[in-house]
Design a protein around this motif. Sequence first.
Motif, mmCIF file in Angstrom:
data_model
loop_
_atom_site.group_PDB
_atom_site.id
_atom_site.type_symbol
_atom_site.label_atom_id
_atom_site.label_comp_id
_atom_site.label_asym_id
_atom_site.label_seq_id
_atom_site.Cartn_x
_atom_site.Cartn_y
_atom_site.Cartn_z
ATOM 1 N N VAL A 1 -2.813 0.737 -4.330
ATOM 2 C CA VAL A 1 -2.017 -0.597 -4.103
ATOM 3 C C VAL A 1 -1.019 -0.811 -5.218
ATOM 4 O O VAL A 1 -1.134 -0.495 -6.296
ATOM 5 C CB VAL A 1 -3.114 -1.577 -4.293
ATOM 6 N N THR B 1 -6.831 3.077 -4.993
ATOM 7 C CA THR B 1 -8.246 2.212 -4.402
ATOM 8 C C THR B 1 -9.226 3.167 -3.637
ATOM 9 O O THR B 1 -10.420 2.619 -3.391
ATOM 10 C CB THR B 1 -7.867 1.020 -3.817
ATOM 11 N N ILE C 1 0.629 -1.295 0.130
ATOM 12 C CA ILE C 1 0.014 0.023 0.049
ATOM 13 C C ILE C 1 0.817 1.270 0.070
ATOM 14 O O ILE C 1 1.997 1.415 0.654
ATOM 15 C CB ILE C 1 -0.864 0.153 1.271
#
Length: 199
Positions: A196, A182, A139
């Motif tokens: 991501v 995201t 992330i």
Amino acid sequence: MSDDHTRVRDFFSARAADWDSRFPDDGPAYRAAASELGLEPGGRVLDAGCGTGRALPALREAVGPSGIVIGADLTPAMLEAATRAGRGRVGHLLLADVTRLPVRDAALDAVFGAGLVSHLPDPAVNLNELRRVVRPGGILALFHPIGRAALAARQGRQLTQDDLRAEANLRPLLAGAGWRLTSYVDEDSRFLALAVREE
């Protein structure tokens, strides 16, 4: 050191001593953002451009005592302020350029960057460097404790169409560096874009 790096270092060096006292109420926003990274105990996370290390306690909380928390910053005065604030006890403080990190490929689960993207000399290239150090599926969190409009008002300027943090600009910028956006939140109380790392 490039002119961009010198400008950034000079800007933050002049503000390091009173940085935390200028923004004393940001702690809860940092904790909330860190909790959205989905880090697990034992995780490995980098706070890129960590400044005085305000995110480090929340990141340490997320990964627990067995995790690895690194705070990297280009400005020695910011890292000295982080040390004075005791944040070197919850994370490893590293004098480093986030555009050329001394971290091996895919070593981390996440990168957290507070106020980072607007200070990158070449965002398209530099976001790829952040991708390099994160494992596939890891992330990236681009954060600010207030939203774009509130920050612009604080600085006495208008939001413009070319703001890198605008979703229409950020999404393709991230995609070009191998990240998939995201989640995108831009409200007065915070800015948080989560992406991501693609395979």
